[in-house]
Design an enzyme around this catalytic site. Structure first.
Site, PDB file in Angstrom:
ATOM      1  N   GLY A  89       0.830  -1.222   0.000  1.00  0.00           N
ATOM      2  CA  GLY A  89       0.000   0.000   0.000  1.00  0.00           C
ATOM      3  C   GLY A  89       0.850   1.251   0.000  1.00  0.00           C
TER       4      GLY A  89
ATOM      5  CB  SER B 201       0.898   3.862  -4.812  1.00  0.00           C
ATOM      6  OG  SER B 201      -0.418   3.408  -4.609  1.00  0.00           O
ATOM      7  NE  ARG B 202      -5.181   4.592  -2.612  1.00  0.00           N
ATOM      8  CZ  ARG B 202      -6.293   4.441  -1.902  1.00  0.00           C
ATOM      9  NH1 ARG B 202      -6.792   5.434  -1.211  1.00  0.00           N
ATOM     10  NH2 ARG B 202      -6.929   3.265  -1.901  1.00  0.00           N
TER      11      ARG B 202
ATOM     12  CG  ASN C 281       0.996   1.440   4.772  1.00  0.00           C
ATOM     13  OD1 ASN C 281       0.697   2.199   5.690  1.00  0.00           O
ATOM     14  ND2 ASN C 281       0.495   1.600   3.550  1.00  0.00           N
TER      15      ASN C 281
ATOM     16  CB  SER D 204      -4.658   1.526  13.951  1.00  0.00           C
ATOM     17  OG  SER D 204      -5.645   2.407  14.435  1.00  0.00           O
TER      18      SER D 204
ATOM     19  CE1 TYR E 242      -8.343  -0.053   9.961  1.00  0.00           C
ATOM     20  CE2 TYR E 242      -8.455   0.920  12.148  1.00  0.00           C
ATOM     21  CZ  TYR E 242      -7.850   0.817  10.916  1.00  0.00           C
ATOM     22  OH  TYR E 242      -6.734   1.587  10.630  1.00  0.00           O
TER      23      TYR E 242
ATOM     24  CB  ILE F  81      -2.733   9.565   9.478  1.00  0.00           C
ATOM     25  CG1 ILE F  81      -2.047   8.910  10.698  1.00  0.00           C
ATOM     26  CG2 ILE F  81      -1.722  10.160   8.504  1.00  0.00           C
ATOM     27  CD1 ILE F  81      -1.159   9.796  11.530  1.00  0.00           C
TER      28      ILE F  81
HETATM   29  P1  NDP Z   1      -5.509   4.652   2.383  1.00  0.00           P
HETATM   30  O1  NDP Z   1      -6.882   4.118   2.216  1.00  0.00           O
HETATM   31  O2  NDP Z   1      -5.245   6.084   2.113  1.00  0.00           O
HETATM   32  O3  NDP Z   1      -4.482   3.765   1.502  1.00  0.00           O
HETATM   33  C1  NDP Z   1      -4.516   2.381   1.648  1.00  0.00           C
HETATM   34  C2  NDP Z   1      -3.400   1.756   0.851  1.00  0.00           C
HETATM   35  O4  NDP Z   1      -3.451   0.343   1.047  1.00  0.00           O
HETATM   36  C3  NDP Z   1      -3.542   2.005  -0.644  1.00  0.00           C
HETATM   37  O5  NDP Z   1      -2.265   2.183  -1.208  1.00  0.00           O
HETATM   38  C4  NDP Z   1      -4.164   0.706  -1.163  1.00  0.00           C
HETATM   39  O6  NDP Z   1      -3.781   0.366  -2.475  1.00  0.00           O
HETATM   40  C5  NDP Z   1      -3.542  -0.313  -0.217  1.00  0.00           C
HETATM   41  N1  NDP Z   1      -4.356  -1.510  -0.092  1.00  0.00           N
HETATM   42  C6  NDP Z   1      -5.581  -1.658   0.468  1.00  0.00           C
HETATM   43  N2  NDP Z   1      -5.996  -2.928   0.385  1.00  0.00           N
HETATM   44  C7  NDP Z   1      -5.012  -3.609  -0.254  1.00  0.00           C
HETATM   45  C8  NDP Z   1      -4.851  -4.951  -0.642  1.00  0.00           C
HETATM   46  N3  NDP Z   1      -5.789  -5.870  -0.406  1.00  0.00           N
HETATM   47  N4  NDP Z   1      -3.708  -5.308  -1.278  1.00  0.00           N
HETATM   48  C9  NDP Z   1      -2.732  -4.393  -1.534  1.00  0.00           C
HETATM   49  N5  NDP Z   1      -2.834  -3.105  -1.185  1.00  0.00           N
HETATM   50  C10 NDP Z   1      -3.972  -2.714  -0.564  1.00  0.00           C
HETATM   51  O7  NDP Z   1      -5.101   4.277   3.883  1.00  0.00           O
HETATM   52  P2  NDP Z   1      -4.070   4.959   4.898  1.00  0.00           P
HETATM   53  O8  NDP Z   1      -2.887   5.426   4.179  1.00  0.00           O
HETATM   54  O9  NDP Z   1      -4.818   5.889   5.754  1.00  0.00           O
HETATM   55  O10 NDP Z   1      -3.714   3.688   5.804  1.00  0.00           O
HETATM   56  C11 NDP Z   1      -2.527   2.934   5.644  1.00  0.00           C
HETATM   57  C12 NDP Z   1      -2.409   1.995   6.835  1.00  0.00           C
HETATM   58  O11 NDP Z   1      -2.365   2.761   8.032  1.00  0.00           O
HETATM   59  C13 NDP Z   1      -3.601   1.043   6.988  1.00  0.00           C
HETATM   60  O12 NDP Z   1      -3.145  -0.197   7.458  1.00  0.00           O
HETATM   61  C14 NDP Z   1      -4.443   1.725   8.048  1.00  0.00           C
HETATM   62  O13 NDP Z   1      -5.242   0.809   8.750  1.00  0.00           O
HETATM   63  C15 NDP Z   1      -3.384   2.335   8.935  1.00  0.00           C
HETATM   64  N6  NDP Z   1      -3.809   3.451   9.745  1.00  0.00           N
HETATM   65  C16 NDP Z   1      -4.397   4.566   9.190  1.00  0.00           C
HETATM   66  C17 NDP Z   1      -4.762   5.629   9.997  1.00  0.00           C
HETATM   67  C18 NDP Z   1      -5.367   6.885   9.476  1.00  0.00           C
HETATM   68  O14 NDP Z   1      -5.844   7.692  10.298  1.00  0.00           O
HETATM   69  N7  NDP Z   1      -5.383   7.138   8.184  1.00  0.00           N
HETATM   70  C19 NDP Z   1      -4.565   5.581  11.450  1.00  0.00           C
HETATM   71  C20 NDP Z   1      -3.952   4.378  11.920  1.00  0.00           C
HETATM   72  C21 NDP Z   1      -3.592   3.373  11.090  1.00  0.00           C
HETATM   73  P3  NDP Z   1      -4.455   1.113  -3.765  1.00  0.00           P
HETATM   74  O15 NDP Z   1      -3.951   2.515  -3.715  1.00  0.00           O
HETATM   75  O16 NDP Z   1      -3.905   0.365  -4.921  1.00  0.00           O
HETATM   76  O17 NDP Z   1      -5.927   1.003  -3.582  1.00  0.00           O
END
Ligand code: NDP
Length: 256
Positions: A9, A11-12, A87, A147, A160, A193
């Protein structure tokens, strides 16, 4: 020393924050995600601007076949994997009260957030053990992005919270098993975040932050997590396997 790093994950959102911090450090990166290579082409090109090798390994970490492909493509492109950053993750598509959570949502969240990372880590740990490359000191490590939900109960997204509590235990389990192989395992535990994942509820969180939810009165940014991960990859915690790093502006501190 160039380190070869796989970020799921990456790329964003938080994963991209981590990728930027590690690219700045001179690491070679394999970025995984579900989207097509075309959709992330610009991001990958931007990461290459830091001067290091960056490849994209498309695949769903919830799929055993895709996990194998992600690993083999990474090894083919980078030679070996020194660091794994687990991630990638998903939130429930719909926030449902604990008394109405569906088995479908439970399975979707658990497969991506816990089962996928567990078996990906198992395979890569075996690869790391089979390829020890730095007898003088630790080069590689495994970093799991969990998290605050690993420890804070939100009954409207119970699946979750369970998945993240599982990641916390997974960190301990691999730390115990890989200690003898000089592979530290860390957990990074972000708070709120600002990413796509939180965009639907960001206003609510901003209001709560203004009312004092976090000790540092602002939303976290992907680069806050990126900097914490970079410190771990750089080897700033050489005697700290199993450590949990909070990146939450003090959200987890109970107050009275
Ligand atoms: P986003 O939704 O912004 O990005 C999620 C990323 O995970 C994307 O790059 C997506 O890929 C990838 N992804 C999701 N499912 C899959 C899969 N099955 N296989 C491969 N890649 C996958 O999430 P965040 O950046 O906010 O979160 C990143 C991590 O941090 C997560 O584990 C989340 O639980 C954790 N987190 C986030 C918090 C927050 O407040 N944002 C707080 C605490 C923890 P694609 O771009 O190709 O769809």
């Amino acid at each position: 020393m160039t380190k070869n790093i796989l970020i799921t994950g990456g790329s964003r959102g938080i994963g991209l924050g981590i990728a930027i911090a590690l690219a700045k450090m001179g690491c070679a990166l394999a970025i995984n995600g579900r989207r097509s290579a075309k959709e992330v082409q610009k991001t990958i090109e931007d990461l290459r601007e830091y001067g290091n090798k960056v490849v994209y390994c498309q695949g769903d970490i919830a799929s055993p076949q895709d996990r194998d492909n992600i690993i083999s493509e990474t090894i083919k492109a980078l030679g070996q994997i020194d660091v794994l950053v687990n991630n990638a993750g998903v939130a429930p598509e719909k926030r449902l009260d604990l008394l109405g959570t569906t088995p479908e949502s439970y399975d979707r969240v658990m497969e991506t957030n816990l089962k996928g990372p567990f078996f990906l880590t198992q395979k890569i740990a075996n690869h790391m053990i089979a390829n020890p490359q730095n007898p003088e000191g630790i080069k590689g490590c495994i970093i799991n992005i969990s998290s605050v939900s690993a420890n804070m109960a939100s009954p409207e997204r119970s699946e979750y919270c369970l998945s993240k509590a599982g990641i916390a235990m997974m960190t301990k389990l691999f730390a115990v098993r890989l200690g003898e192989h000089h592979i530290p395992v860390f957990e990074v535990r972000p708070g709120i975040i600002e990413t796509d994942m939180t965009s639907g509820v960001i206003k609510k969180y901003q209001d709560l932050i203004q009312q004092g939810l976090t000790l540092q009165p602002r939303l976290g940014q992907p680069e806050d997590v990126g900097k914490a991960v970079a410190a771990l990859v750089e080897g700033k915690f050489p005697y700290g396997t199993g450590q949990v790093l909070m990146v939450d502006g003090g959200l987890h501190i109970p107050r009275f």
